[in-house]
Design an enzyme around this catalytic site. Structure first.
Site, PDB file in Angstrom:
ATOM      1  N   CYS A  61       6.231 -37.885 -11.826  1.00 36.14           N
ATOM      2  CA  CYS A  61       6.991 -37.478 -12.905  1.00 36.14           C
ATOM      3  C   CYS A  61       8.101 -36.418 -12.678  1.00 36.14           C
ATOM      4  CB  CYS A  61       6.136 -37.174 -14.021  1.00 36.14           C
ATOM      5  SG  CYS A  61       4.549 -37.960 -14.180  1.00 36.14           S
TER       6      CYS A  61
ATOM      7  N   HIS B 198       9.180 -31.722 -20.982  1.00 35.22           N
ATOM      8  CA  HIS B 198       8.242 -32.769 -20.293  1.00 35.22           C
ATOM      9  C   HIS B 198       7.583 -33.498 -21.266  1.00 35.22           C
ATOM     10  CE1 HIS B 198       6.896 -34.755 -16.975  1.00 35.22           C
ATOM     11  NE2 HIS B 198       5.515 -34.717 -17.415  1.00 35.22           N
TER      12      HIS B 198
ATOM     13  N   GLU C  86       2.432 -26.811 -21.626  1.00 34.65           N
ATOM     14  CA  GLU C  86       3.915 -26.695 -21.419  1.00 34.65           C
ATOM     15  C   GLU C  86       4.382 -25.674 -22.611  1.00 34.65           C
ATOM     16  OE1 GLU C  86       8.149 -29.006 -21.311  1.00 34.65           O
ATOM     17  OE2 GLU C  86       6.495 -30.362 -22.048  1.00 34.65           O
TER      18      GLU C  86
ATOM     19  N   LYS D 297      10.688 -38.422 -24.779  1.00 34.74           N
ATOM     20  CA  LYS D 297       9.956 -39.604 -24.524  1.00 34.74           C
ATOM     21  C   LYS D 297       9.141 -40.053 -25.638  1.00 34.74           C
ATOM     22  CE  LYS D 297       8.263 -37.357 -19.964  1.00 34.74           C
ATOM     23  NZ  LYS D 297       8.962 -36.374 -19.918  1.00 34.74           N
TER      24      LYS D 297
ATOM     25  N   HIS E 246       7.779 -42.806 -21.225  1.00 37.62           N
ATOM     26  CA  HIS E 246       7.744 -41.967 -20.110  1.00 37.62           C
ATOM     27  C   HIS E 246       8.084 -42.656 -18.716  1.00 37.62           C
ATOM     28  CE1 HIS E 246       6.574 -39.100 -16.978  1.00 37.62           C
ATOM     29  NE2 HIS E 246       5.563 -38.780 -17.458  1.00 37.62           N
TER      30      HIS E 246
ATOM     31  N   PHE F 152       1.962 -34.960 -12.129  1.00 32.93           N
ATOM     32  CA  PHE F 152       0.954 -34.917 -11.469  1.00 32.93           C
ATOM     33  C   PHE F 152       0.906 -34.526  -9.927  1.00 32.93           C
ATOM     34  CE2 PHE F 152      -1.355 -38.941 -13.960  1.00 32.93           C
ATOM     35  CZ  PHE F 152      -1.560 -38.086 -14.831  1.00 32.93           C
TER      36      PHE F 152
END
Length: 403
Positions: free
Chosen positions: A162, A294, A305, A326, A331, A390
């Protein structure tokens, strides 16, 4: 160290097939997430996504190109055409030799893999097309852009899940800043919305079946999207001398590794990346007016976050605007940071902060100004764009309003 300007932008995503269409949709808080439409979607538990419907590939590319271009490459080339066209650059002679391409993707030619595995395992065919490998490889988009526009400098693809786009754009920024390149075409692209792509993500149990609701207490997971965003980063002085319109200035970049867990995010790793980007940009927390989060809409990501932002910005975290686009476009995994950079440019250039839509219930663990549901007019001079992947791979970019 050279300054770095952004002189071109292009995109293809579920909100629009151009930058203007995308920014208009962001201003209006439109949702590009809809019912998925592809083969065997009825076998999936997740049936929504930020899919680009009615994509006319044959109207854009000839038969020979279609043999070589996976869907993610098609998106890349269309976005690159818009970005390079806006920049006004022609890559010939010395400029061509000192300009390159760095793009991010995670799945690469996943739709090509899905189609060909189906042919071999389900349909029992013993042959695949001889160009399957060059069509599915992760560097296909990067390579075709370099060939189309005669870009002979540093060119490669970054795959960090990501955070791929932010890592790619950060490398492009650093190459220009240190004098290795005059201009770089950079950004990211992704097309994972096929049966195999969505089925794999279902296994993680992090997907929402109805909507992406970042920071809302009743959020229940992320929603995938697809598309691309591509930019032209250019030596600032070079851009000024030729009279280019400068959309924004890239002023800082930082990347960190959590080194802790393959899927669970770390507050410390994210906070170090945010603080590092500000330090690299030589700005104080009080100078930052907006953060594009994010903001995936998963319980773990959103609260981590927000805690990281609070750690990195201290008391100023209560004053800053932070939103997740998003919620509108989904995403895009490896391409997501690039599409989100468009919202950062809009904040600086147009004074419009993109909203976090689908926000319904305040979450005490996400108690920041998340610009809920409606865009906001605000003048900001410095913005950050977060990407946390990730594997614990974090990348944050800092931009300043063009002067």
């Amino acid at each position: 160290m050279r300054r770095v300007a952004i002189t071109g932008a292009g995109t293809v995503n579920a909100l629009g097939l151009t930058v203007d269409a995308t920014l208009e949709a962001m201003r209006e808080g439109k949702c590009g997430i809809s019912e998925l439409n592809f083969r065997d979607v009825d076998r999936l538990a997740i049936k929504i996504g930020g899919q680009i419907h009615d994509w006319d590939a044959t109207g854009r590319f000839n038969r020979q190109q279609m043999v070589l271009y996976d869907r993610f490459t098609q998106f890349t080339l269309v976005a690159a055409k818009e970005a390079i066209g806006q920049s006004g650059l022609e890559f010939v002679g010395d400029l061509a030799a000192h300009s390159g391409v760095i793009l991010g993707t995670s799945g690469g030619g996943l739709t090509t893999q899905d189609d060909n595995y189906r042919m071999v395992y389900e349909e029992g065919k013993n042959r695949v097309h001889p160009f399957v490998v060059p069509k599915l490889m992760n560097n296909a988009g990067c390579s075709h852009v370099s060939m189309e526009y005669n870009l002979k400098g540093p060119s490669f693809t970054v795959a960090t899940a990501c955070a791929s786009s932010n890592h790619a754009m950060g490398q492009a920024f650093n190459m220009i800043r240190c004098g290795m390149a005059t201009a770089m075409v950079t950004g990211g692209s992704e097309s994972m919305l096929c049966f195999g792509g969505v089925k794999a993500w279902e296994g993680l149990r992090v997907m929402s079946k109805d909507a992406c609701r970042p920071f809302s207490l009743n959020r229940n997971g992320m929603v995938q999207g697809e598309g691309a965003a591509v930019f032209v980063f250019e030596d600032y002085e070079h851009a000024q001398k030729r009279g280019a319109v400068i959309l924004a200035e890239v002023i800082g970049f930082s990347m960190t590794s959590d080194a802790s867990d393959i899927v669970m995010p770390s507050k410390q790793g994210a906070a170090r990346a945010i603080a590092g980007a500000m330090q690299d940009a030589k700005v104080n927390p009080e100078e930052v007016g907006y953060i594009n989060a994010h903001g995936t809409g998963t319980a773990a990501n959103d609260k981590t976050e927000c805690a990281a932002v609070a750690d990195a910005l201290g008391h100023h975290a209560d004053n800053i605007m932070i939103s997740s686009t998003k919620s509108m476009h989904g995403h895009l995994i490896g391409g997501t940071g690039a599409v989100e950079l468009l919202a950062c440019i809009m904040a600086l250039k147009d004074g419009v902060i993109a909203p976090t839509i689908n926000y319904e219930e305040p979450d005490p663990e996400c108690a920041l100004d998340v610009v809920p549901n409606e865009a906001r007019d605000a003048s900001v001079d410095v913005v950050l764009s977060n990407a946390f992947a990730f594997g614990g791979l974090n990348a944050v970019i800092a931009l300043r309003k063009a002067s």
